[in-house]
Design an enzyme around this catalytic site. Structure first.
Site, PDB file in Angstrom:
ATOM      1  N   ASP A 100      -0.473  27.607  29.537  1.00 22.45           N
ATOM      2  CA  ASP A 100       0.176  28.533  28.595  1.00 22.45           C
ATOM      3  C   ASP A 100      -0.256  29.977  28.846  1.00 22.45           C
ATOM      4  O   ASP A 100      -1.329  30.229  29.403  1.00 22.45           O
ATOM      5  CB  ASP A 100      -0.104  28.137  27.137  1.00 22.45           C
ATOM      6  CG  ASP A 100      -1.589  28.030  26.803  1.00 22.45           C
ATOM      7  OD1 ASP A 100      -2.355  27.540  27.643  1.00 22.45           O
ATOM      8  OD2 ASP A 100      -1.984  28.458  25.694  1.00 22.45           O
ATOM      9  N   GLU A 165      -4.066  26.486  25.243  1.00 23.73           N
ATOM     10  CA  GLU A 165      -5.395  27.102  25.225  1.00 23.73           C
ATOM     11  C   GLU A 165      -5.423  28.358  24.373  1.00 23.73           C
ATOM     12  O   GLU A 165      -6.407  28.653  23.708  1.00 23.73           O
ATOM     13  CB  GLU A 165      -5.840  27.418  26.659  1.00 23.73           C
ATOM     14  CG  GLU A 165      -7.311  27.782  26.784  1.00 23.73           C
ATOM     15  CD  GLU A 165      -7.609  29.254  26.577  1.00 23.73           C
ATOM     16  OE1 GLU A 165      -8.777  29.603  26.362  1.00 23.73           O
ATOM     17  OE2 GLU A 165      -6.664  30.088  26.611  1.00 23.73           O
TER      18      GLU A 165
END
Ligand SMILES: [Zn+2]
Length: 412
Positions: A100, A165
């Site tokens: 991400d 994350e």
């Protein structure tokens, strides 16, 4: 085979992959993997692309772990595990990166399209190229080089490409750890989520974080008759000065950290009355504390309450403390842990520098591993342009970090 000769061959091979590595960076950058809670569609498309890459490059046991997420268009957040088998499966050397990226922010601050990466003076620019694709690409090509050279390392190598994350890891590594028993205590776990410009920081510990909002309540009055009110701003000013005693109450030093002490700093201040001739009845300020892991956060909160009580008595105000964020530090990874020693050797061989185990003031995703009992270490050589406009990755860092990983893979 002499190990140095083997490493030299691998390093040369990685160097030959330089253009392919830049190319992969650009392709990954073109698939914005922004969390649904940050207004994106999640990581599914990027994960599909990476699974293709892993299969095309003969990684084995490629597994997609779907963490359910009703806010994501596909209903899940993808976590990928893939292996390259060594002589023995007694231990796995892991490198975990995240797929991400954060949103680009103010577009006018970018010199180009954040999702159409461009190369300039030895750097790749674009959202996600440093955080976390630099080391994702490095880890993939470190393995690719092993295969190209026909080298079978002593241990298995695991590549973990996880989601979520940037928004807390609950649908990412946290989900994987809670639902799948893939990691073992003897594994080496490298998380390239922190680092410095020289590649000499191996992050093993973090401070606890405590953000508090203090509301001091007095009584509003006319500026000419302060005796009819209670000046909340004045009381809060004595309070903020008294809070500085926390430095005396918690004076311990730990040389693992820079700075080596716990810090207690007043930060944000809200506006009170808009005019000069009113005694303010309400005052709000905030404090950012970073506490060495040897202290309990609750003990610090207790000390703060005692200080606040003294101010309340003296100034006849009420002080309310509200927790904005509280994150007790994970148990540190030992500076002697095998993963730290392996990284030190590799950094010395590739960058010619002595890396050392260090603690930092902010949290990293390695804490999720540490809380689960796995001694993970964070390492990368980077300029810390993460989350900024014109985020970049120094191509040399990406290539040489791959060499560092390949050196760790070769160690017995
Ligand atoms: Zn980030």
């Amino acid at each position: 085979m002499n190990p140095t000769g083997t490493f030299d061959k691998l390093a040369r091979r990685i160097e030959q992959f330089r253009d392919e590595m830049v190319d992969l960076q650009m392709r990954l950058c073109a698939i914005p993997a922004i969390a649904p809670s940050s207004g994106g569609e999640g990581e599914a498309k990027k994960a599909d692309f990476l699974i293709e890459f892993l299969k095309a490059n003969e990684f084995v046991d490629v597994t997609l772990i779907k963490a359910p997420d009703l806010d994501a268009p596909d209903g899940y957040r993808p976590n990928i595990l893939a292996y390259y088998r060594g002589k023995s499966s007694a231990r796995t050397v892991w490198i975990m990166t995240h797929t991400d990226v954060v949103p680009p922010g103010e577009l006018s601050l970018w010199r180009g399209n954040p999702f159409k990466a461009w190369v300039e003076k030895g750097r790749v620019y674009g959202r996600g190229v440093e955080d976390n694709q630099q080391d994702m690409v490095a880890s993939l090509f470190a393995v690719k080089a092993l295969r190209a050279e026909g080298i079978v390392p002593s241990s298995d190598i695991g590549i973990a490409l996880v989601a979520d994350e940037e928004t807390g890891s609950r649908k990412g590594i946290d989900y994987v750890l809670q639902n799948h028993k893939v990691f073992r205590r003897e594994d080496l776990i490298i998380v390239p989520d922190a680092g410095n410009e020289t590649g000499t920081m191996i992050e093993v510990a973090e401070k606890s974080l405590l953000w508090l909002k203090f509301k001091t309540l007095g009584r509003q009055a006319h500026g000419s008759t302060p005796e009819k009110g209670i000046n909340s701003f004045k009381a809060a000013s004595f309070f903020v000065a008294a809070l500085n005693d926390l430095y005396k109450a918690y004076p311990a030093r730990d040389r693992l950290f820079d700075p080596p002490i716990s810090t207690f700093e007043p930060t944000k201040k809200e506006a009170n009355v808009p005019n000069v001739n009113t005694i303010p009845g309400e005052d709000v300020f905030y404090m950012d504390s970073r506490i060495l892991p040897k202290f309990k956060v609750q003990d610090v909160q207790r000390t703060i309450r005692t200080i606040a009580a003294g101010i309340e008595r003296k100034f006849k105000v009420k002080i309310r403390a509200e927790v904005q964020q509280k994150a007790p530090a994970a148990p540190p990874t030992s500076a002697q842990a095998p993963v730290v020693q392996a990284l030190k050797k590799a950094v010395k061989a590739v960058y010619g520098k002595d890396a050392k185990a260090m603690g930092i003031g902010g949290g990293t995703v390695a804490a999720v591993f540490r809380r689960a009992g796995f001694p993970a270490a964070c390492w990368s050589k980077l300029d810390e342009t993460a989350h900024q406009p014109n985020e970049y990755c120094i191509i040399d860092n990406m290539v040489c970090d791959a060499e560092v990983y390949s050196h760790v893979f070769l160690q017995e």
